[in-house]
Design an enzyme around this catalytic site. Structure first.
Site, PDB file in Angstrom:
ATOM      1  N   LYS A   1       0.688  -1.250   0.178  1.00  0.00           N
ATOM      2  CA  LYS A   1       0.021   0.183  -0.046  1.00  0.00           C
ATOM      3  C   LYS A   1       0.936   1.322   0.025  1.00  0.00           C
ATOM      4  O   LYS A   1       0.641   2.144  -0.799  1.00  0.00           O
ATOM      5  CB  LYS A   1      -1.023  -0.158   1.273  1.00  0.00           C
ATOM      6  CG  LYS A   1      -1.696  -1.094   1.253  1.00  0.00           C
ATOM      7  CD  LYS A   1      -2.567  -0.878   2.617  1.00  0.00           C
ATOM      8  CE  LYS A   1      -1.934  -1.126   3.782  1.00  0.00           C
ATOM      9  NZ  LYS A   1      -1.153  -2.373   4.079  1.00  0.00           N
TER      10      LYS A   1
ATOM     11  N   ARG B   1      -9.507   0.679   8.971  1.00  0.00           N
ATOM     12  CA  ARG B   1      -9.070  -0.504   9.330  1.00  0.00           C
ATOM     13  C   ARG B   1      -9.954  -1.438   9.830  1.00  0.00           C
ATOM     14  O   ARG B   1      -9.866  -2.578  10.403  1.00  0.00           O
ATOM     15  CB  ARG B   1      -8.022  -0.314  10.536  1.00  0.00           C
ATOM     16  CG  ARG B   1      -6.770  -0.520  10.590  1.00  0.00           C
ATOM     17  CD  ARG B   1      -5.983  -0.970   9.675  1.00  0.00           C
ATOM     18  NE  ARG B   1      -4.569  -1.557   9.972  1.00  0.00           N
ATOM     19  CZ  ARG B   1      -3.277  -1.185   9.778  1.00  0.00           C
ATOM     20  NH1 ARG B   1      -3.317  -0.103   8.705  1.00  0.00           N
ATOM     21  NH2 ARG B   1      -2.351  -1.587  10.065  1.00  0.00           N
TER      22      ARG B   1
ATOM     23  N   ARG C   1      11.336  -1.485  11.039  1.00  0.00           N
ATOM     24  CA  ARG C   1      10.383  -0.955  11.939  1.00  0.00           C
ATOM     25  C   ARG C   1      10.216  -2.088  13.215  1.00  0.00           C
ATOM     26  O   ARG C   1      10.372  -3.146  13.040  1.00  0.00           O
ATOM     27  CB  ARG C   1       8.973  -1.007  11.244  1.00  0.00           C
ATOM     28  CG  ARG C   1       8.490   0.347  10.576  1.00  0.00           C
ATOM     29  CD  ARG C   1       7.393   0.487   9.778  1.00  0.00           C
ATOM     30  NE  ARG C   1       6.258  -0.337  10.052  1.00  0.00           N
ATOM     31  CZ  ARG C   1       5.042  -0.451   9.372  1.00  0.00           C
ATOM     32  NH1 ARG C   1       4.923   0.061   8.203  1.00  0.00           N
ATOM     33  NH2 ARG C   1       4.087  -1.173   9.909  1.00  0.00           N
TER      34      ARG C   1
ATOM     35  N   ARG D   1      11.657  -5.586   4.918  1.00  0.00           N
ATOM     36  CA  ARG D   1      11.365  -4.191   4.692  1.00  0.00           C
ATOM     37  C   ARG D   1      12.690  -3.341   5.570  1.00  0.00           C
ATOM     38  O   ARG D   1      12.960  -3.606   6.588  1.00  0.00           O
ATOM     39  CB  ARG D   1       9.968  -3.580   5.163  1.00  0.00           C
ATOM     40  CG  ARG D   1       9.876  -2.279   5.196  1.00  0.00           C
ATOM     41  CD  ARG D   1       8.456  -1.887   5.062  1.00  0.00           C
ATOM     42  NE  ARG D   1       7.778  -2.377   6.325  1.00  0.00           N
ATOM     43  CZ  ARG D   1       6.625  -2.243   6.399  1.00  0.00           C
ATOM     44  NH1 ARG D   1       5.608  -1.765   5.482  1.00  0.00           N
ATOM     45  NH2 ARG D   1       6.026  -2.832   7.579  1.00  0.00           N
TER      46      ARG D   1
ATOM     47  N   ARG E   1      -0.386  -8.958  13.354  1.00  0.00           N
ATOM     48  CA  ARG E   1      -1.101  -8.069  12.793  1.00  0.00           C
ATOM     49  C   ARG E   1      -1.766  -8.686  11.426  1.00  0.00           C
ATOM     50  O   ARG E   1      -2.768  -8.147  11.140  1.00  0.00           O
ATOM     51  CB  ARG E   1       0.196  -7.454  12.070  1.00  0.00           C
ATOM     52  CG  ARG E   1       0.719  -6.067  13.081  1.00  0.00           C
ATOM     53  CD  ARG E   1       2.338  -5.770  12.563  1.00  0.00           C
ATOM     54  NE  ARG E   1       2.228  -4.913  11.246  1.00  0.00           N
ATOM     55  CZ  ARG E   1       3.231  -4.926  10.458  1.00  0.00           C
ATOM     56  NH1 ARG E   1       4.289  -5.523  11.058  1.00  0.00           N
ATOM     57  NH2 ARG E   1       3.119  -4.430   9.236  1.00  0.00           N
TER      58      ARG E   1
HETATM   59  P1  AP5 Z   1       4.972  -1.537   1.851  1.00  0.00           P
HETATM   60  O1  AP5 Z   1       4.620  -0.626   0.698  1.00  0.00           O
HETATM   61  O2  AP5 Z   1       5.627  -0.800   3.263  1.00  0.00           O
HETATM   62  O3  AP5 Z   1       3.639  -2.314   2.494  1.00  0.00           O
HETATM   63  P2  AP5 Z   1       2.295  -2.017   3.241  1.00  0.00           P
HETATM   64  O4  AP5 Z   1       1.088  -2.468   2.533  1.00  0.00           O
HETATM   65  O5  AP5 Z   1       2.354  -0.424   3.260  1.00  0.00           O
HETATM   66  O6  AP5 Z   1       2.502  -2.683   4.603  1.00  0.00           O
HETATM   67  P3  AP5 Z   1       2.346  -1.892   6.066  1.00  0.00           P
HETATM   68  O7  AP5 Z   1       3.143  -3.017   7.110  1.00  0.00           O
HETATM   69  O8  AP5 Z   1       2.906  -0.546   6.103  1.00  0.00           O
HETATM   70  O9  AP5 Z   1       0.866  -2.011   6.366  1.00  0.00           O
HETATM   71  P4  AP5 Z   1       0.427  -2.131   7.806  1.00  0.00           P
HETATM   72  O10 AP5 Z   1      -0.920  -2.058   7.445  1.00  0.00           O
HETATM   73  O11 AP5 Z   1       0.576  -3.276   8.710  1.00  0.00           O
HETATM   74  O12 AP5 Z   1       0.951  -1.058   8.531  1.00  0.00           O
HETATM   75  P5  AP5 Z   1       0.615   0.586   8.957  1.00  0.00           P
HETATM   76  O13 AP5 Z   1       1.993   1.489   9.049  1.00  0.00           O
HETATM   77  O14 AP5 Z   1      -0.506   1.101   8.122  1.00  0.00           O
HETATM   78  O15 AP5 Z   1       5.590  -2.821   1.420  1.00  0.00           O
HETATM   79  C1  AP5 Z   1       6.095  -3.898   2.193  1.00  0.00           C
HETATM   80  C2  AP5 Z   1       7.517  -4.318   1.783  1.00  0.00           C
HETATM   81  O16 AP5 Z   1       7.252  -4.919   0.519  1.00  0.00           O
HETATM   82  C3  AP5 Z   1       8.615  -3.264   1.463  1.00  0.00           C
HETATM   83  O17 AP5 Z   1       9.640  -3.748   1.975  1.00  0.00           O
HETATM   84  C4  AP5 Z   1       8.739  -3.034  -0.105  1.00  0.00           C
HETATM   85  O18 AP5 Z   1       9.667  -2.640  -0.391  1.00  0.00           O
HETATM   86  C5  AP5 Z   1       8.240  -4.441  -0.439  1.00  0.00           C
HETATM   87  N1  AP5 Z   1       7.391  -4.533  -1.621  1.00  0.00           N
HETATM   88  C6  AP5 Z   1       6.380  -3.640  -1.979  1.00  0.00           C
HETATM   89  N2  AP5 Z   1       5.962  -3.995  -3.177  1.00  0.00           N
HETATM   90  C7  AP5 Z   1       6.571  -5.171  -3.757  1.00  0.00           C
HETATM   91  C8  AP5 Z   1       6.466  -5.932  -4.772  1.00  0.00           C
HETATM   92  N3  AP5 Z   1       5.858  -5.861  -5.764  1.00  0.00           N
HETATM   93  N4  AP5 Z   1       7.390  -6.984  -4.768  1.00  0.00           N
HETATM   94  C9  AP5 Z   1       8.332  -7.309  -3.741  1.00  0.00           C
HETATM   95  N5  AP5 Z   1       8.451  -6.668  -2.764  1.00  0.00           N
HETATM   96  C10 AP5 Z   1       7.687  -5.481  -2.717  1.00  0.00           C
HETATM   97  O19 AP5 Z   1       0.067   0.202  10.626  1.00  0.00           O
HETATM   98  C11 AP5 Z   1       1.208   0.004  11.438  1.00  0.00           C
HETATM   99  C12 AP5 Z   1       0.402  -0.158  12.846  1.00  0.00           C
HETATM  100  O20 AP5 Z   1      -0.140   1.063  13.301  1.00  0.00           O
HETATM  101  C13 AP5 Z   1      -0.875  -1.175  12.893  1.00  0.00           C
HETATM  102  O21 AP5 Z   1      -0.472  -2.319  13.260  1.00  0.00           O
HETATM  103  C14 AP5 Z   1      -1.667  -0.519  14.009  1.00  0.00           C
HETATM  104  O22 AP5 Z   1      -1.155  -0.785  15.377  1.00  0.00           O
HETATM  105  C15 AP5 Z   1      -1.472   0.909  13.765  1.00  0.00           C
HETATM  106  N6  AP5 Z   1      -2.723   1.548  12.864  1.00  0.00           N
HETATM  107  C16 AP5 Z   1      -2.303   2.214  11.674  1.00  0.00           C
HETATM  108  N7  AP5 Z   1      -3.364   2.633  11.260  1.00  0.00           N
HETATM  109  C17 AP5 Z   1      -4.310   2.269  12.071  1.00  0.00           C
HETATM  110  C18 AP5 Z   1      -5.826   2.503  12.249  1.00  0.00           C
HETATM  111  N8  AP5 Z   1      -6.416   2.945  10.868  1.00  0.00           N
HETATM  112  N9  AP5 Z   1      -6.317   2.223  13.103  1.00  0.00           N
HETATM  113  C19 AP5 Z   1      -5.611   1.565  14.212  1.00  0.00           C
HETATM  114  N10 AP5 Z   1      -4.442   1.483  14.306  1.00  0.00           N
HETATM  115  C20 AP5 Z   1      -3.847   1.701  13.216  1.00  0.00           C
HETATM  116 MG    MG Z   2       2.726   1.064   5.033  1.00  0.00          MG
END
Ligand code: AP5
Ligand code: MG
Length: 214
Positions: free
Chosen positions: A13, A88, A160, A127, A171
């Site tokens: 994403k 979420r 991270r 990552r 997660r």
């Molecule tokens: P990346 O683009 O970083 O993936 P992502 O989908 O953004 O994954 P996240 O881990 O950021 O999602 P998340 O939802 O768990 O975390 P968030 O920060 O929102 O890509 C991942 C890896 O793959 C990278 O190394 C990239 O280079 C690689 N990659 C990308 N595309 C690729 C491809 N095509 N082929 C190969 N490799 C590839 O949330 C974190 C925490 O915050 C949550 O657990 C929660 O505690 C809190 N939080 C956040 N939002 C909320 C909310 N709305 N409500 C409540 N708690 C929340």
């Molecule tokens: Mg992300």
């Protein structure tokens, strides 16, 4: 373009959102990034959020909704926005709909980036993120050519805190239980679209643009 990006942790994403920002100059609103900034700043909100994030659980709706509302009211969102990692759960989705109705800017699309579950662990453990510009890399799939420094800006790369195997498992469980129902939610509203998140980042981006009609 007012879109929500849906997808499991590690689906890409953030990676695709950053490419949309570069090309179309509309802001990415990542609740994960906003929360990590609050954690780094050591605010009371950040401390409360960190406890949940380290366990792989969701932060309370009240914290997240307040942050998103404040962000959506800023001027740069008038021409569109990309919500990444929000909503979420169903109650966040309902609150978002209300918020956007009152701002007269309803969502145009909920776009899901689909990646098989078995690929996600390696994406997340591999990552690395730039401390300075936020660019993501992956030691297995798309490493920086500069080792532990960012290809784009030379900033230092970091891992991270929640990208540990045990936290990732939690997660993914939370995603299945609380976030996956949003497919149905947006499907019923008729705004759900999806792209495969497997393949090269550029290939996926080209499909994202096609599906969004860009
Ligand atoms: P990346 O683009 O970083 O993936 P992502 O989908 O953004 O994954 P996240 O881990 O950021 O999602 P998340 O939802 O768990 O975390 P968030 O920060 O929102 O890509 C991942 C890896 O793959 C990278 O190394 C990239 O280079 C690689 N990659 C990308 N595309 C690729 C491809 N095509 N082929 C190969 N490799 C590839 O949330 C974190 C925490 O915050 C949550 O657990 C929660 O505690 C809190 N939080 C956040 N939002 C909320 C909310 N709305 N409500 C409540 N708690 C929340
Ligand atoms: Mg992300």
């Amino acid at each position: 373009m007012r879109i929500v990006l849906l997808g499991a942790p590690g689906a890409g994403k953030g990676t695709q959102a950053k490419k949309l920002v570069d090309k179309y100059k509309i802001p990415q609103i990542s609740t994960g990034d906003l929360l990590r900034a609050a954690v780094a700043a050591g605010t009371a909100l950040g401390k409360e959020a960190k406890a949940c994030m380290d366990k792989g659980e969701l932060v309370s709706d009240s914290i997240v909704l307040g942050m998103v509302e404040e962000r959506l009211k800023q001027d740069d969102c008038k021409n569109g926005f990309i919500l990444d990692g929000f909503p979420r759960n169903t109650s966040q989705a309902e609150a978002l709909d209300k918020m956007l109705a009152s701002l007269n800017m309803p969502l145009t699309c909920a776009l899901s980036v689909d990646v098989p579950f078995e690929d996600l662990m390696k994406r997340l453990t591999g990552r690395r993120t730039c401390k300075a510009c936020g660019q993501m890399f992956n030691v297995y799939f798309n490493p920086s050519t500069k080792g532990n420094s960012c290809d784009k800006c030379n900033g230092e790369l970091f891992q991270r805190d929640d990208d540990k195997e045990e936290t990732i498992k939690k997660r993914l469980e939370v995603y299945n239980a609380q976030t996956a129902p949003l497919f149905d939610y947006y499907g019923k509203k008729g705004i759900l679209k999806s792209v495969s998140g497997t393949g090269s980042i550029d290939e996926i981006f080209s499909n994202v643009c096609k599906v969004l009609g860009l």
